[in-house]
Write a protein that holds these residues in place. Structure first.
Motif, PDB file in Angstrom:
ATOM      1  N   VAL A  38       0.862  -1.184   0.000  1.00  0.00           N
ATOM      2  CA  VAL A  38       0.000   0.000   0.000  1.00  0.00           C
ATOM      3  C   VAL A  38       0.899   1.235   0.000  1.00  0.00           C
ATOM      4  CG1 VAL A  38      -1.889   1.194   1.159  1.00  0.00           C
ATOM      5  CG2 VAL A  38      -1.705  -1.278   1.342  1.00  0.00           C
ATOM      6  N   PRO A  39       1.319   1.689  -1.193  1.00  0.00           N
ATOM      7  CA  PRO A  39       2.227   2.843  -1.237  1.00  0.00           C
ATOM      8  C   PRO A  39       1.481   4.184  -1.156  1.00  0.00           C
ATOM      9  CG  PRO A  39       1.885   2.030  -3.436  1.00  0.00           C
ATOM     10  CD  PRO A  39       1.097   1.138  -2.513  1.00  0.00           C
ATOM     11  N   PHE A  40       0.590   4.294  -0.176  1.00  0.00           N
ATOM     12  CA  PHE A  40      -0.147   5.533   0.040  1.00  0.00           C
ATOM     13  C   PHE A  40      -0.019   5.936   1.501  1.00  0.00           C
ATOM     14  CE2 PHE A  40      -2.158   3.903  -3.755  1.00  0.00           C
ATOM     15  CZ  PHE A  40      -2.435   5.033  -4.505  1.00  0.00           C
ATOM     16  N   HIS A  41       0.090   7.234   1.740  1.00  0.00           N
ATOM     17  CA  HIS A  41       0.073   7.748   3.114  1.00  0.00           C
ATOM     18  C   HIS A  41      -1.354   7.711   3.642  1.00  0.00           C
ATOM     19  CE1 HIS A  41       4.214   9.104   3.101  1.00  0.00           C
ATOM     20  NE2 HIS A  41       4.007   9.695   1.934  1.00  0.00           N
ATOM     21  N   TYR A  42      -2.310   8.053   2.771  1.00  0.00           N
ATOM     22  CA  TYR A  42      -3.732   8.026   3.110  1.00  0.00           C
ATOM     23  C   TYR A  42      -4.550   8.105   1.834  1.00  0.00           C
ATOM     24  CZ  TYR A  42      -3.224  13.087   2.475  1.00  0.00           C
ATOM     25  OH  TYR A  42      -2.938  14.328   1.955  1.00  0.00           O
ATOM     26  N   VAL A  43      -5.840   7.793   1.969  1.00  0.00           N
ATOM     27  CA  VAL A  43      -6.779   7.909   0.865  1.00  0.00           C
ATOM     28  C   VAL A  43      -7.996   8.667   1.392  1.00  0.00           C
ATOM     29  CG1 VAL A  43      -8.299   6.685  -0.733  1.00  0.00           C
ATOM     30  CG2 VAL A  43      -6.033   5.750  -0.230  1.00  0.00           C
ATOM     31  N   ASP A  44      -8.373   9.733   0.694  1.00  0.00           N
ATOM     32  CA  ASP A  44      -9.563  10.505   1.038  1.00  0.00           C
ATOM     33  C   ASP A  44     -10.661  10.195   0.036  1.00  0.00           C
ATOM     34  OD1 ASP A  44      -8.435  11.913   3.181  1.00  0.00           O
ATOM     35  OD2 ASP A  44      -7.683  13.518   1.888  1.00  0.00           O
ATOM     36  N   LEU A  45     -11.872  10.024   0.531  1.00  0.00           N
ATOM     37  CA  LEU A  45     -13.052   9.858  -0.313  1.00  0.00           C
ATOM     38  C   LEU A  45     -14.044  10.948   0.068  1.00  0.00           C
ATOM     39  CD1 LEU A  45     -13.179   6.050   0.069  1.00  0.00           C
ATOM     40  CD2 LEU A  45     -13.231   7.172  -2.147  1.00  0.00           C
ATOM     41  N   GLU A  99      -7.165  -0.944   5.866  1.00  0.00           N
ATOM     42  CA  GLU A  99      -8.325  -0.204   5.371  1.00  0.00           C
ATOM     43  C   GLU A  99      -8.042   0.401   3.993  1.00  0.00           C
ATOM     44  OE1 GLU A  99      -8.819   2.345   8.761  1.00  0.00           O
ATOM     45  OE2 GLU A  99     -10.169   0.930   9.762  1.00  0.00           O
ATOM     46  N   MET A 100      -6.811   0.892   3.786  1.00  0.00           N
ATOM     47  CA  MET A 100      -6.441   1.416   2.463  1.00  0.00           C
ATOM     48  C   MET A 100      -6.449   0.288   1.438  1.00  0.00           C
ATOM     49  SD  MET A 100      -3.581   4.379   2.790  1.00  0.00           S
ATOM     50  CE  MET A 100      -2.543   3.662   4.037  1.00  0.00           C
ATOM     51  N   ALA A 105       6.280   8.521  -2.020  1.00  0.00           N
ATOM     52  CA  ALA A 105       7.329   8.601  -3.039  1.00  0.00           C
ATOM     53  C   ALA A 105       8.579   9.192  -2.406  1.00  0.00           C
ATOM     54  CB  ALA A 105       6.867   9.472  -4.206  1.00  0.00           C
ATOM     55  N   TYR A 106       9.680   8.472  -2.531  1.00  0.00           N
ATOM     56  CA  TYR A 106      10.956   8.945  -1.988  1.00  0.00           C
ATOM     57  C   TYR A 106      11.989   8.878  -3.094  1.00  0.00           C
ATOM     58  CZ  TYR A 106       8.347   7.964   2.220  1.00  0.00           C
ATOM     59  OH  TYR A 106       7.361   7.934   3.168  1.00  0.00           O
ATOM     60  N   PRO A 107      12.471   9.995  -3.596  1.00  0.00           N
ATOM     61  CA  PRO A 107      12.100  11.362  -3.186  1.00  0.00           C
ATOM     62  C   PRO A 107      10.679  11.697  -3.644  1.00  0.00           C
ATOM     63  CG  PRO A 107      13.520  11.449  -5.107  1.00  0.00           C
ATOM     64  CD  PRO A 107      13.441   9.999  -4.695  1.00  0.00           C
ATOM     65  N   ALA A 108      10.098  12.721  -3.034  1.00  0.00           N
ATOM     66  CA  ALA A 108       8.713  13.116  -3.314  1.00  0.00           C
ATOM     67  C   ALA A 108       8.634  13.831  -4.662  1.00  0.00           C
ATOM     68  CB  ALA A 108       8.178  14.002  -2.200  1.00  0.00           C
ATOM     69  N   LYS A 109       8.732  13.048  -5.715  1.00  0.00           N
ATOM     70  CA  LYS A 109       8.669  13.562  -7.083  1.00  0.00           C
ATOM     71  C   LYS A 109       7.510  12.895  -7.802  1.00  0.00           C
ATOM     72  CE  LYS A 109      12.745  15.774  -7.277  1.00  0.00           C
ATOM     73  NZ  LYS A 109      12.686  17.071  -6.679  1.00  0.00           N
ATOM     74  N   LYS A 110       6.898  13.627  -8.715  1.00  0.00           N
ATOM     75  CA  LYS A 110       5.749  13.111  -9.451  1.00  0.00           C
ATOM     76  C   LYS A 110       6.078  11.791 -10.144  1.00  0.00           C
ATOM     77  CE  LYS A 110       2.528  14.027 -13.163  1.00  0.00           C
ATOM     78  NZ  LYS A 110       1.933  14.959 -14.082  1.00  0.00           N
ATOM     79  N   ALA A 152       6.009   8.967  -7.777  1.00  0.00           N
ATOM     80  CA  ALA A 152       4.633   8.734  -7.321  1.00  0.00           C
ATOM     81  C   ALA A 152       3.834   8.000  -8.392  1.00  0.00           C
ATOM     82  CB  ALA A 152       3.965  10.060  -6.960  1.00  0.00           C
ATOM     83  N   VAL A 153       4.018   8.381  -9.660  1.00  0.00           N
ATOM     84  CA  VAL A 153       3.318   7.708 -10.767  1.00  0.00           C
ATOM     85  C   VAL A 153       3.728   6.237 -10.806  1.00  0.00           C
ATOM     86  CG1 VAL A 153       3.174   7.543 -13.294  1.00  0.00           C
ATOM     87  CG2 VAL A 153       2.921   9.766 -12.175  1.00  0.00           C
ATOM     88  N   GLU A 154       5.019   5.985 -10.675  1.00  0.00           N
ATOM     89  CA  GLU A 154       5.546   4.618 -10.685  1.00  0.00           C
ATOM     90  C   GLU A 154       4.939   3.798  -9.539  1.00  0.00           C
ATOM     91  OE1 GLU A 154       9.896   2.905  -9.585  1.00  0.00           O
ATOM     92  OE2 GLU A 154       9.898   4.547 -11.049  1.00  0.00           O
ATOM     93  N   ASN A 155       4.902   4.384  -8.329  1.00  0.00           N
ATOM     94  CA  ASN A 155       4.346   3.676  -7.175  1.00  0.00           C
ATOM     95  C   ASN A 155       2.842   3.443  -7.310  1.00  0.00           C
ATOM     96  OD1 ASN A 155       6.870   3.555  -6.071  1.00  0.00           O
ATOM     97  ND2 ASN A 155       6.540   5.167  -4.568  1.00  0.00           N
ATOM     98  N   ALA A 156       2.124   4.423  -7.843  1.00  0.00           N
ATOM     99  CA  ALA A 156       0.680   4.262  -8.049  1.00  0.00           C
ATOM    100  C   ALA A 156       0.420   3.169  -9.094  1.00  0.00           C
ATOM    101  CB  ALA A 156       0.052   5.587  -8.487  1.00  0.00           C
TER     102      ALA A 156
END
Length: 140
Positions: A4-11, A63-64, A122-127, A130-134
């Motif tokens: 789960v490569p997310f810090h959180y998910v908002d709905l 939960e995520m 994402a480490y480093p916090a780059k788009k 993040a795209v790769e992890n998503a």
């Protein structure tokens, strides 16, 4: 979906004056773990009409995973994966709009009415990272 490569998910879903609050809540619950707490915030529309904002932040890994598993039921998940460059912003947030009517019926589909926003780790916090992890999270 194992990792789960997310810090959180908002709905979030809006309940307009013409809508039944229970139905909108049921639609949102399609994506949430059982008995998950939903926050309610009252707002006002352009013409003074009441709008109820129903929202939930999922931070626990299990939960995520539940939310992501539901997202995995999307018939057009491949399309979402192909659009990740547009769906992930510079702040490493992943966005998807889901159909509120279908969700009320228990069906997972792209559309309007429910917004899902996930903060991608994402480490480093780059788009790009993040795209790769998503992409990896949505491939499982």
């Amino acid at each position: 979906m194992a990792s789960v490569p997310f810090h959180y998910v908002d709905l979030r879903a809006f309940c307009y004056a013409t809508e039944d609050e229970k139905r909108v809540e049921d639609a949102l619950r399609t994506y949430l773990p059982e008995d998950f707490e939903i926050e309610r915030t009252e707002s006002e529309g352009h013409h003074g009409d009441r709008i109820l904002v129903l929202s939930a932040r999922v931070e626990n890994a299990d939960e995520m995973r539940h939310v992501l598993d539901k997202l995995g039921e999307l018939p057009d998940l491949d399309e979402v994966r192909e659009q990740l460059d547009e769906r992930v912003d510079e702040n490493c947030s992943f966005f998807v709009s889901l159909d509120k009517q279908d969700a009320y019926r228990g069906t997972v589909s792209l559309g309007e009415g429910i917004t899902l926003r996930g903060k991608v780790e994402a480490y480093p916090a780059k788009k790009e990272k993040a795209v790769e992890n998503a992409r990896e999270a949505l491939a499982q």
